[in-house]
Design a protein around this motif. Sequence first.
Motif, PDB file in Angstrom:
ATOM      1  N   VAL A   1      56.333  84.255  55.535  1.00 25.03           N
ATOM      2  CA  VAL A   1      57.148  85.898  55.151  1.00 25.03           C
ATOM      3  C   VAL A   1      57.598  85.863  53.226  1.00 25.03           C
ATOM      4  N   VAL A   2      57.301  86.620  53.148  1.00 24.97           N
ATOM      5  CA  VAL A   2      57.859  86.919  51.714  1.00 24.97           C
ATOM      6  C   VAL A   2      58.534  87.957  50.960  1.00 24.97           C
ATOM      7  N   LEU A   3      59.039  88.038  50.466  1.00 28.65           N
ATOM      8  CA  LEU A   3      60.030  89.072  50.399  1.00 28.65           C
ATOM      9  C   LEU A   3      60.596  89.033  48.714  1.00 28.65           C
ATOM     10  N   TRP A   4      60.866  90.346  48.830  1.00 30.80           N
ATOM     11  CA  TRP A   4      60.776  90.260  46.696  1.00 30.80           C
ATOM     12  C   TRP A   4      61.762  91.586  46.383  1.00 30.80           C
ATOM     13  N   ARG A   5      62.137  92.370  45.226  1.00 35.20           N
ATOM     14  CA  ARG A   5      62.283  93.446  44.991  1.00 35.20           C
ATOM     15  C   ARG A   5      61.709  93.957  43.820  1.00 35.20           C
ATOM     16  N   SER A   6      61.398  95.224  44.648  1.00 41.05           N
ATOM     17  CA  SER A   6      60.560  96.580  43.316  1.00 41.05           C
ATOM     18  C   SER A   6      61.938  96.642  42.499  1.00 41.05           C
ATOM     19  N   GLU A   7      61.255  97.488  40.709  1.00 42.07           N
ATOM     20  CA  GLU A   7      62.266  97.423  39.671  1.00 42.07           C
ATOM     21  C   GLU A   7      63.390  98.030  40.229  1.00 42.07           C
TER      22      GLU A   7
ATOM     23  N   ARG B   1      55.788  84.545  40.999  1.00 40.78           N
ATOM     24  CA  ARG B   1      56.732  85.366  40.018  1.00 40.78           C
ATOM     25  C   ARG B   1      56.722  86.701  40.497  1.00 40.78           C
ATOM     26  N   VAL B   2      57.607  87.460  39.936  1.00 41.45           N
ATOM     27  CA  VAL B   2      58.355  88.536  40.221  1.00 41.45           C
ATOM     28  C   VAL B   2      58.354  88.988  38.409  1.00 41.45           C
ATOM     29  N   VAL B   3      57.104  90.263  38.590  1.00 39.16           N
ATOM     30  CA  VAL B   3      57.141  90.892  37.090  1.00 39.16           C
ATOM     31  C   VAL B   3      57.128  92.620  36.899  1.00 39.16           C
ATOM     32  N   CYS B   4      58.197  92.886  36.216  1.00 40.35           N
ATOM     33  CA  CYS B   4      58.596  94.631  37.047  1.00 40.35           C
ATOM     34  C   CYS B   4      58.378  94.269  38.387  1.00 40.35           C
ATOM     35  N   GLY B   5      58.725  94.348  38.934  1.00 40.07           N
ATOM     36  CA  GLY B   5      59.200  94.542  41.098  1.00 40.07           C
ATOM     37  C   GLY B   5      57.677  94.246  41.293  1.00 40.07           C
ATOM     38  N   THR B   6      56.565  93.859  40.643  1.00 42.37           N
ATOM     39  CA  THR B   6      55.325  93.157  41.293  1.00 42.37           C
ATOM     40  C   THR B   6      54.947  91.732  41.397  1.00 42.37           C
ATOM     41  N   LEU B   7      54.874  91.589  42.887  1.00 42.99           N
ATOM     42  CA  LEU B   7      54.459  89.834  42.600  1.00 42.99           C
ATOM     43  C   LEU B   7      53.282  89.359  42.408  1.00 42.99           C
ATOM     44  N   VAL B   8      53.562  88.077  41.462  1.00 42.84           N
ATOM     45  CA  VAL B   8      51.959  87.505  40.992  1.00 42.84           C
ATOM     46  C   VAL B   8      51.845  86.665  41.401  1.00 42.84           C
ATOM     47  N   CYS B   9      50.732  86.274  42.104  1.00 46.96           N
ATOM     48  CA  CYS B   9      50.430  85.024  43.017  1.00 46.96           C
ATOM     49  C   CYS B   9      50.164  83.746  41.557  1.00 46.96           C
TER      50      CYS B   9
ATOM     51  N   TRP C   1      49.080  80.979  41.690  1.00 48.74           N
ATOM     52  CA  TRP C   1      47.553  80.070  41.429  1.00 48.74           C
ATOM     53  C   TRP C   1      46.700  80.813  40.689  1.00 48.74           C
ATOM     54  N   HIS C   2      46.483  82.344  40.423  1.00 49.79           N
ATOM     55  CA  HIS C   2      45.366  82.978  39.747  1.00 49.79           C
ATOM     56  C   HIS C   2      45.199  84.299  39.777  1.00 49.79           C
ATOM     57  N   GLY C   3      47.099  84.550  39.778  1.00 48.38           N
ATOM     58  CA  GLY C   3      47.708  85.532  39.077  1.00 48.38           C
ATOM     59  C   GLY C   3      47.191  86.628  39.685  1.00 48.38           C
ATOM     60  N   LEU C   4      47.168  86.707  41.110  1.00 49.96           N
ATOM     61  CA  LEU C   4      47.169  88.229  41.702  1.00 49.96           C
ATOM     62  C   LEU C   4      47.699  88.566  41.970  1.00 49.96           C
ATOM     63  N   ALA C   5      48.072  90.263  41.885  1.00 48.90           N
ATOM     64  CA  ALA C   5      49.200  91.202  41.767  1.00 48.90           C
ATOM     65  C   ALA C   5      49.464  92.287  43.091  1.00 48.90           C
ATOM     66  N   LEU C   6      50.752  91.708  43.840  1.00 45.18           N
ATOM     67  CA  LEU C   6      51.186  92.604  45.103  1.00 45.18           C
ATOM     68  C   LEU C   6      52.758  93.653  44.180  1.00 45.18           C
ATOM     69  N   ASP C   7      51.827  94.779  44.943  1.00 47.04           N
ATOM     70  CA  ASP C   7      53.161  96.072  44.507  1.00 47.04           C
ATOM     71  C   ASP C   7      53.779  95.846  46.153  1.00 47.04           C
ATOM     72  N   GLY C   8      53.073  95.437  46.760  1.00 42.48           N
ATOM     73  CA  GLY C   8      54.084  95.878  48.192  1.00 42.48           C
ATOM     74  C   GLY C   8      52.831  96.895  49.048  1.00 42.48           C
ATOM     75  N   SER C   9      51.596  97.081  48.494  1.00 39.51           N
ATOM     76  CA  SER C   9      51.204  97.820  49.613  1.00 39.51           C
ATOM     77  C   SER C   9      49.718  96.805  49.849  1.00 39.51           C
ATOM     78  N   ALA C  10      48.916  96.915  51.213  1.00 40.24           N
ATOM     79  CA  ALA C  10      48.250  96.581  51.164  1.00 40.24           C
ATOM     80  C   ALA C  10      47.156  96.450  50.103  1.00 40.24           C
ATOM     81  N   PHE C  11      46.405  95.107  50.420  1.00 39.69           N
ATOM     82  CA  PHE C  11      45.514  94.779  49.471  1.00 39.69           C
ATOM     83  C   PHE C  11      44.904  93.224  49.569  1.00 39.69           C
ATOM     84  N   ALA C  12      43.590  93.643  49.655  1.00 44.67           N
ATOM     85  CA  ALA C  12      42.616  92.240  49.428  1.00 44.67           C
ATOM     86  C   ALA C  12      42.804  91.719  50.275  1.00 44.67           C
ATOM     87  N   GLY C  13      43.378  92.114  51.355  1.00 46.20           N
ATOM     88  CA  GLY C  13      43.182  91.043  53.094  1.00 46.20           C
ATOM     89  C   GLY C  13      45.144  91.012  52.695  1.00 46.20           C
TER      90      GLY C  13
END
Length: 334
Positions: A76-82, A104-112, A114-126
Motif C-alpha cells: 500500500v502507498v499513501l500520500w497527501r494531495s496539495e 516522489r510526490v510533486v504538487c500532490g501527484t505521486l510520480v513513479c 522508474w519512468h515518471g508515471l503520474a498518479l493523482d489518486g484516481s484509477a489509472f492504467a491498471g
Amino acid sequence: MADRPGKTRWTSPLRRRRGPGWAEQTPTWRAARPGLIADALERASARPSGNWFVAGASRDVRPGGPCGRTVAGVEVVLWRSESGELRGGTGVCPHLGAPLRDSRVVCGTLVCHWHGLALDGSAFAGWQPYPVHDDGVLVWVRLDAVGGEEPTERPVVPERPAAGSGVDAVFTAVGRCEPQDVVANRLDPWHGSWFHPYSFVDLTVAREPQGEDDDAFVVDVSFRVAGRLVVPVRAEFTAPEPRTVLMRITDGEGATSVVETHATPLTPEGAARPRTAVVEAVVATSERRGFALARAAAPVLRPLMRHTAGRLWRDDLAYAERRWTLRSTGRFPG
C-alpha cells in the motif's frame, strides 16, 4: 497561605504507595480464566471492521513524500494531495512493478521514480486506489479483498478526547504472531502487575465482562511514576472491532484519556511465519489548568510517551509471540 477567593486548592495527582512486593501479590491465575479470555476474544473477532486496517500514524504521511506500508501481504502507498487530503492505493506501479513507496510526490501527484508515471489518486492504467481515512491521529486503509466483510464508509474509530484537548503519540512495533494474539494479550488485564511491575501497582479487576451488552473489563490500577509515586485510576477495556482494544480512563487523573491498541497483519492470513504490527495510539488529557503546558510541550512529550509504550510492548510482544508459538504447535493450554 490561604486560598484566594474562587480558587480551587491545587492537589497533586501523585500518591505514595508501597504496594506488595512482587512475590507477595495475590495470585491472579484463577481469575484469569482461559475460557473467559477466549470468550471475550471470540466476541471481538465477530464484530465488523468494514475491512479497515490501521496503516500507521497520521504524522507518518507527510506532505511532499509517499509512505509505504504492507498490510496482509498487500503493498500500500499513501500520500497527501496539495490540500493535505489523504490518498492511497496499491503500492505496485502498473507499468513495470516499481515500488511506489520509493517514488516522489510533486504538487500532490505521486510520480513513479522508474519512468515518471503520474498518479493523482484516481484509477489509472491498471492502478487501483483504495479507500483511506485520516482520523487525525491514525490513518486507515480499506482492503475489501483481504477483509472479506461488508465494506463500510468509515472505520470504527473509538471516541477520543475532544480534538485539541489532549496530547497524542503513536508507537509501532512488529512481532511474529497474528492479530488475535495481540488482542488476547490486551484482553488479559490480570497479567499487568505480574508481567509489568515496573509500570503497574495494585492492579485489580473490579468487574469482568457480563456478555455482549456488557463486554468491558473494569480495572483499578496505579500507574507507577517513580519509586513509590503512583497515579491511581479506574480504566475500562473494550474491543470495538476485531483488531482493536481500547483502554479508557473512566475515573481518576486523566479521565477520558485513551490508549488504543491496533493489531495490523503484515503477512497474508495463514502465513507460516506471520507478522503483525502493533500500532498503539495514546491520547492523554486532563482538566488541570497546567495541562495546557503539556499540550505546548507535545513535541517533547511524544518521544517519552513512545518510550513508555515501547517498554511495555517489549514484554507484551514476547507474550503474544509465545501464544502464537503454542497455538501453531498445538500446545496452547487454553
